[in-house]
Design a protein around this motif. Structure first.
Motif, PDB file in Angstrom:
ATOM      1  N   THR A  36       0.045  10.320   3.160  1.00  0.00           N
ATOM      2  CA  THR A  36      -1.069   9.429   2.837  1.00  0.00           C
ATOM      3  C   THR A  36      -1.861   9.954   1.651  1.00  0.00           C
ATOM      4  O   THR A  36      -2.228   9.205   0.737  1.00  0.00           O
ATOM      5  N   GLN A  53      -8.590   2.144   2.925  1.00  0.00           N
ATOM      6  CA  GLN A  53      -7.685   2.757   3.896  1.00  0.00           C
ATOM      7  C   GLN A  53      -6.232   2.450   3.557  1.00  0.00           C
ATOM      8  O   GLN A  53      -5.882   1.332   3.210  1.00  0.00           O
ATOM      9  N   ILE A  54      -5.392   3.483   3.654  1.00  0.00           N
ATOM     10  CA  ILE A  54      -3.946   3.301   3.594  1.00  0.00           C
ATOM     11  C   ILE A  54      -3.431   3.358   5.023  1.00  0.00           C
ATOM     12  O   ILE A  54      -3.546   4.377   5.701  1.00  0.00           O
ATOM     13  N   ASP A  55      -2.885   2.258   5.505  1.00  0.00           N
ATOM     14  CA  ASP A  55      -2.344   2.227   6.872  1.00  0.00           C
ATOM     15  C   ASP A  55      -1.077   3.083   6.936  1.00  0.00           C
ATOM     16  O   ASP A  55      -0.317   3.176   5.971  1.00  0.00           O
ATOM     17  N   PHE A  56      -0.855   3.691   8.075  1.00  0.00           N
ATOM     18  CA  PHE A  56       0.352   4.486   8.291  1.00  0.00           C
ATOM     19  C   PHE A  56       1.056   3.957   9.528  1.00  0.00           C
ATOM     20  O   PHE A  56       0.502   3.964  10.625  1.00  0.00           O
ATOM     21  N   MET A  57       2.289   3.487   9.333  1.00  0.00           N
ATOM     22  CA  MET A  57       3.060   2.915  10.437  1.00  0.00           C
ATOM     23  C   MET A  57       4.298   3.762  10.677  1.00  0.00           C
ATOM     24  O   MET A  57       5.029   4.092   9.741  1.00  0.00           O
ATOM     25  N   LYS A 218       4.982  -6.759   9.261  1.00  0.00           N
ATOM     26  CA  LYS A 218       3.975  -6.711   8.196  1.00  0.00           C
ATOM     27  C   LYS A 218       4.223  -7.802   7.160  1.00  0.00           C
ATOM     28  O   LYS A 218       3.284  -8.474   6.711  1.00  0.00           O
ATOM     29  N   GLU A 358      -4.276  -4.641   0.276  1.00  0.00           N
ATOM     30  CA  GLU A 358      -3.795  -3.938   1.466  1.00  0.00           C
ATOM     31  C   GLU A 358      -2.582  -3.098   1.086  1.00  0.00           C
ATOM     32  O   GLU A 358      -1.762  -3.514   0.261  1.00  0.00           O
ATOM     33  N   ALA A 360       0.280  -0.063   2.938  1.00  0.00           N
ATOM     34  CA  ALA A 360       0.709   0.641   4.158  1.00  0.00           C
ATOM     35  C   ALA A 360       1.935   1.493   3.866  1.00  0.00           C
ATOM     36  O   ALA A 360       2.814   1.102   3.078  1.00  0.00           O
ATOM     37  N   SER A 375       2.831  -3.203  -0.010  1.00  0.00           N
ATOM     38  CA  SER A 375       1.519  -3.474  -0.616  1.00  0.00           C
ATOM     39  C   SER A 375       1.330  -4.966  -0.846  1.00  0.00           C
ATOM     40  O   SER A 375       2.277  -5.697  -1.150  1.00  0.00           O
TER      41      SER A 375
END
Length: 380
Positions: A36, A53-57, A218, A358, A360, A375
């Motif tokens: 991240t 925020q950078i989402d982490f999946m 997503k 957004e 992720a 993105s």
């Protein structure tokens, strides 16, 4: 489930010798922070205005892969060693799903009559096993003449041979190679409905069925924010992102250079379940090298969906430059496993009036330096 405990480590007997995983000595919770932070810094260096925020999946810290690419060298099967051109003989791998590990263990029993080659193993969504043998022509001939290895292999798996993905068929006294055959080696989703993807063992797919559910979800969520959108897709491949986009899009123009991938996409759409058949009419397929030249008028689309190769979008973005800001598609969804080229493309998109809203990380490659980025950019 995400293993975020800072103390979570994945044991591997080849940690000191194999080059496949670079982060085995770092607990998975810290790997998440590392990736991240690296992505955030990369975007900052390219002047990309990022969300807070950078989402982490993640689907887990290990045991995800349903596709394995490895090498044969002097009787050893595995991956290259650290700082070496020698193959490390690997019996077990923490990257593999339990089903693929079992298949790999059985495959290792084969004694090959030659010294080198490349191999891909797969386990499909229905448990079907596959092997792609990419050997030199002289070795392929030796394999066909020897017969016993292929006969044994075909009892356990579907087999493709060589760059042309030919399929060996026993005629009763010899092996013949027939044209490539499409099978369902991967799965994507239309919302909650799984859709088998027709392709070859040698086709490009994401490495993990489990992690791919995160990607499909997503993409579906983001496209769903723009109902009845007219979408142009760059790098559709076999349709892994195309199919989820069809759920809420008005139309999708899927652009791809690889003819074999498009054959798979065409068959996937043809074989859609009866309750999804209406989506087929939304799709148009167009073949061409879209990194060099794009003939479509971007002003006719509401959104762009892109999953380019490592080199990025290149000439695909050129038509955007000539359009007035209000003529450019309102949204742009970009997926990449090579953040460096993605960041360069985002610089151009930002100069064309797009804003990253957004982003992720999908951690398809835990224990390694690699990761996928999704993105969403919107026109200001």
């Amino acid at each position: 489930m995400i293993a975020t405990d800072p103390q979570t480590l994945i044991p591997c007997p080849y940690e000191k010798t194999c080059s496949g995983c670079q982060l085995l000595d770092i607990p998975y919770g810290y790997q998440i922070k590392k990736k991240t932070s690296e992505l955030s810094q990369l975007l900052k260096e390219h002047g990309i205005h990022t969300p807070s925020q950078i989402d982490f999946m993640s689907a887990g810290a290990a045991y995800l892969r349903d596709r394995l690419d490895f090498s044969l060298q002097e009787g050893r099967l595995g991956l290259y060693g650290k700082n070496s051109r020698e193959i490390v003989d690997i019996e077990v791998c923490a990257q593999l799903s339990p089903e693929l590990q079992k298949w790999y263990t059985e495959f290792r029993k084969i004694k090959w009559p030659f010294t080198k080659g490349s191999i891909r193993l797969r386990v499909g969504p229905d448990g079907k096993r596959g092997a792609w043998l990419d050997f030199a022509n002289i070795d392929i001939k030796a394999l066909l003449d020897e017969q016993l290895i292929l006969k044994s292999l075909l009892e356990h798996a579907f087999v493709e041979i060589g760059q042309r993905r030919k399929v060996p068929v026993w005629t009763g006294n010899e092996f013949k190679l027939k044209d490539p055959e499409l099978n369902t080696w991967f799965t994507t989703w239309i919302q909650e409905v799984p859709v088998p993807l027709y392709c070859h063992i040698a086709s490009f797919t994401q490495p993990s069925l489990k992690a791919n559910t995160l990607i499909a979800d997503k993409i579906s969520t983001w496209v769903g924010q723009f109902p009845d959108a007219r979408i142009i897709e760059f790098g559709s491949g076999i349709g892994n992102l195309t199919i989820p986009a069809l759920a809420t899009a008005k139309t999708v123009l899927a652009c791809e250079i690889d003819a074999l991938s498009l054959e798979g996409l065409e068959k996937t759409v043809l074989m859609l379940p009866s309750n999804l058949k209406d989506h087929a009419a939304k799709l148009t397929i167009y073949r061409g090298d879209f990194q060099k030249k794009i003939l479509q008028d971007f002003s006719q689309f509401d959104g762009v969906l892109a999953n380019p190769p490592r080199s990025g979008l290149m000439g695909f973005l050129n038509p955007l430059e000539s359009l007035q800001p209000q003529q450019r598609p309102p949204f742009f969804i970009y997926m990449s496993c090579f953040p460096e080229s993605m960041a360069k493309d985002m610089q151009r998109l930002q100069s064309y009036g797009y804003e990253l809203t957004e982003i992720a990380i999908v951690d398809q490659f835990p224990q390694t330096n690699h990761y996928e980025v999704l993105s969403l950019l919107q026109r200001k």
